[in-house]
Design a protein around this motif. Sequence first.
Motif, PDB file in Angstrom:
ATOM      1  N   ILE A   1     -10.777 129.844   8.790  1.00 49.24           N
ATOM      2  CA  ILE A   1     -11.459 129.462   9.911  1.00 49.24           C
ATOM      3  C   ILE A   1     -10.922 128.271  10.354  1.00 49.24           C
ATOM      4  CG2 ILE A   1     -13.848 128.306   9.656  1.00 49.24           C
ATOM      5  CD1 ILE A   1     -14.556 130.103   7.828  1.00 49.24           C
ATOM      6  N   PRO A   2     -10.773 127.693   9.487  1.00 45.75           N
ATOM      7  CA  PRO A   2     -10.248 126.230  10.515  1.00 45.75           C
ATOM      8  C   PRO A   2      -9.062 126.071  10.997  1.00 45.75           C
ATOM      9  CG  PRO A   2     -10.331 125.340   8.012  1.00 45.75           C
ATOM     10  CD  PRO A   2     -10.263 126.712   8.070  1.00 45.75           C
ATOM     11  N   ARG A   3      -7.826 127.506  10.849  1.00 43.47           N
ATOM     12  CA  ARG A   3      -6.797 128.162  11.767  1.00 43.47           C
ATOM     13  C   ARG A   3      -7.935 128.382  13.657  1.00 43.47           C
ATOM     14  NH1 ARG A   3      -3.497 133.159  11.541  1.00 43.47           N
ATOM     15  NH2 ARG A   3      -5.575 133.986  12.392  1.00 43.47           N
ATOM     16  N   ASN A   4      -8.752 129.230  13.148  1.00 40.30           N
ATOM     17  CA  ASN A   4      -9.674 130.292  14.209  1.00 40.30           C
ATOM     18  C   ASN A   4     -10.664 129.278  14.678  1.00 40.30           C
ATOM     19  OD1 ASN A   4      -8.029 132.469  12.837  1.00 40.30           O
ATOM     20  ND2 ASN A   4      -9.796 133.251  11.786  1.00 40.30           N
ATOM     21  N   VAL A   5     -11.004 128.280  14.129  1.00 39.56           N
ATOM     22  CA  VAL A   5     -11.569 127.035  15.214  1.00 39.56           C
ATOM     23  C   VAL A   5     -11.028 126.714  15.613  1.00 39.56           C
ATOM     24  CG1 VAL A   5     -12.945 125.268  15.000  1.00 39.56           C
ATOM     25  CG2 VAL A   5     -13.686 127.287  13.962  1.00 39.56           C
ATOM     26  N   ALA A   6      -9.856 126.284  15.728  1.00 36.67           N
ATOM     27  CA  ALA A   6      -9.174 125.192  16.672  1.00 36.67           C
ATOM     28  C   ALA A   6      -8.186 126.355  17.309  1.00 36.67           C
ATOM     29  CB  ALA A   6      -7.647 124.932  15.021  1.00 36.67           C
ATOM     30  N   ILE A   7      -7.996 126.885  17.430  1.00 37.82           N
ATOM     31  CA  ILE A   7      -7.484 127.395  17.854  1.00 37.82           C
ATOM     32  C   ILE A   7      -8.482 128.014  19.773  1.00 37.82           C
ATOM     33  CG2 ILE A   7      -6.339 130.381  19.017  1.00 37.82           C
ATOM     34  CD1 ILE A   7      -5.141 130.382  16.433  1.00 37.82           C
ATOM     35  N   VAL A   8      -9.763 128.530  19.018  1.00 35.18           N
ATOM     36  CA  VAL A   8     -11.141 129.273  19.674  1.00 35.18           C
ATOM     37  C   VAL A   8     -11.388 127.573  20.836  1.00 35.18           C
ATOM     38  CG1 VAL A   8     -13.549 129.597  20.011  1.00 35.18           C
ATOM     39  CG2 VAL A   8     -11.828 130.491  18.482  1.00 35.18           C
TER      40      VAL A   8
ATOM     41  N   LEU B   1      -3.493 122.644   8.229  1.00 41.29           N
ATOM     42  CA  LEU B   1      -2.248 123.193   8.450  1.00 41.29           C
ATOM     43  C   LEU B   1      -2.652 122.425   6.518  1.00 41.29           C
ATOM     44  CD1 LEU B   1      -1.024 121.107  11.107  1.00 41.29           C
ATOM     45  CD2 LEU B   1      -0.099 123.329  10.491  1.00 41.29           C
ATOM     46  N   GLN B   2      -3.551 122.319   6.492  1.00 44.40           N
ATOM     47  CA  GLN B   2      -3.409 121.788   4.696  1.00 44.40           C
ATOM     48  C   GLN B   2      -4.194 123.510   3.797  1.00 44.40           C
ATOM     49  OE1 GLN B   2      -2.956 118.942   2.753  1.00 44.40           O
ATOM     50  NE2 GLN B   2      -2.657 118.507   4.990  1.00 44.40           N
ATOM     51  N   THR B   3      -4.189 124.461   4.601  1.00 45.63           N
ATOM     52  CA  THR B   3      -4.564 125.769   3.583  1.00 45.63           C
ATOM     53  C   THR B   3      -2.682 127.298   3.495  1.00 45.63           C
ATOM     54  OG1 THR B   3      -4.638 126.928   5.745  1.00 45.63           O
ATOM     55  CG2 THR B   3      -7.095 125.711   4.986  1.00 45.63           C
ATOM     56  N   ILE B   4      -2.283 125.771   3.860  1.00 46.41           N
ATOM     57  CA  ILE B   4      -0.603 126.769   4.271  1.00 46.41           C
ATOM     58  C   ILE B   4       0.148 126.365   2.466  1.00 46.41           C
ATOM     59  CG2 ILE B   4       1.754 127.416   5.101  1.00 46.41           C
ATOM     60  CD1 ILE B   4      -0.095 126.449   8.129  1.00 46.41           C
ATOM     61  N   ASP B   5       0.873 126.643   2.159  1.00 49.22           N
ATOM     62  CA  ASP B   5       1.406 127.050   0.820  1.00 49.22           C
ATOM     63  C   ASP B   5       2.605 125.973   1.385  1.00 49.22           C
ATOM     64  OD1 ASP B   5       3.269 126.586  -0.739  1.00 49.22           O
ATOM     65  OD2 ASP B   5       3.679 129.005  -1.247  1.00 49.22           O
ATOM     66  N   PRO B   6       3.025 124.612   0.583  1.00 48.77           N
ATOM     67  CA  PRO B   6       4.340 124.083   1.298  1.00 48.77           C
ATOM     68  C   PRO B   6       5.503 124.528   0.960  1.00 48.77           C
ATOM     69  CG  PRO B   6       2.510 122.878  -0.196  1.00 48.77           C
ATOM     70  CD  PRO B   6       2.761 124.264  -0.003  1.00 48.77           C
ATOM     71  N   LEU B   7       5.612 125.709   0.274  1.00 49.68           N
ATOM     72  CA  LEU B   7       6.801 126.074   1.059  1.00 49.68           C
ATOM     73  C   LEU B   7       7.057 126.756   2.315  1.00 49.68           C
ATOM     74  CD1 LEU B   7       7.520 127.689  -2.991  1.00 49.68           C
ATOM     75  CD2 LEU B   7       8.126 125.910  -1.471  1.00 49.68           C
ATOM     76  N   LYS B   8       5.836 127.217   2.657  1.00 46.31           N
ATOM     77  CA  LYS B   8       5.787 127.764   3.796  1.00 46.31           C
ATOM     78  C   LYS B   8       4.896 127.797   4.725  1.00 46.31           C
ATOM     79  CE  LYS B   8       5.032 132.659   1.391  1.00 46.31           C
ATOM     80  NZ  LYS B   8       4.175 134.226   1.660  1.00 46.31           N
ATOM     81  N   LYS B   9       4.717 125.992   4.617  1.00 46.96           N
ATOM     82  CA  LYS B   9       4.443 124.844   5.556  1.00 46.96           C
ATOM     83  C   LYS B   9       5.233 124.932   7.135  1.00 46.96           C
ATOM     84  CE  LYS B   9       1.216 122.405   4.427  1.00 46.96           C
ATOM     85  NZ  LYS B   9       0.335 120.442   3.940  1.00 46.96           N
ATOM     86  N   PRO B  10       4.899 124.630   8.709  1.00 42.56           N
ATOM     87  CA  PRO B  10       6.045 124.098   9.401  1.00 42.56           C
ATOM     88  C   PRO B  10       6.106 123.039   9.637  1.00 42.56           C
ATOM     89  CG  PRO B  10       3.920 124.980  10.289  1.00 42.56           C
ATOM     90  CD  PRO B  10       3.666 125.493   8.826  1.00 42.56           C
ATOM     91  N   THR B  11       7.180 122.566   9.245  1.00 44.40           N
ATOM     92  CA  THR B  11       8.023 120.908   9.479  1.00 44.40           C
ATOM     93  C   THR B  11       7.663 120.323  10.630  1.00 44.40           C
ATOM     94  OG1 THR B  11       9.343 121.907   8.379  1.00 44.40           O
ATOM     95  CG2 THR B  11      10.356 119.659   9.069  1.00 44.40           C
TER      96      THR B  11
END
Length: 185
Positions: free
Chosen positions: A14-21, A74-84
């Motif tokens: 939801i947060p990612r999709n709302v940000a994109i929309v 960005l908080q929903t992304i696993d820290p190992l897969k989160k963009p730097t």
Amino acid sequence: MQRPISSVARDTLIPRNVAIVYLVRYVGVRPKEIAMLNMNNVNLAQSLIEIKGEGYRRTYRLPKAHMTYIRDYLQTIDPLKKPTWKSDQPLFVAFNNRSKDYQYDYRRDQPKRLSARSIQEMIKDEVQLATLRKLSAKHLRNSCILDYIERGRSEEEILAHFHLTHRYSLRRYKQHALSSDGFKQ
């Protein structure tokens, strides 16, 4: 046919999709431009986002509410897969509905970029889930352009903001705005 999305995956997205929309509808950014956004194009502290394309670069100041959606995403992304931060890694990361996790491109050693096509499909899915009439990313961007016309913005400002290549591009929008009820120029 609608692809089933689990509620866990949906809640995560939801947060990612709302940000994109929001970027498409209220800023007028194309899905292709969103897909190309990198972490070094975003300044969360100053609420700035920089859109780069072929031969142009635009910077937008976003409302704090919108930046909150990006931070929450960005908080929903696993820290190992989160963009730097401040890197060429993608801002918007692809999601795997089966594993209910963001994808990682191990060959490039970075999160997998969300494609423009995936953004278009996501918008169609969100519209369908909201039980709205059929809308696409293009409809949302066109609405943003019409909003700018209705606010009385100059042609030069509209052309620059939406990176339209010719004044003729605005003609159909102006004709539609003039034919719509309630538009006053």
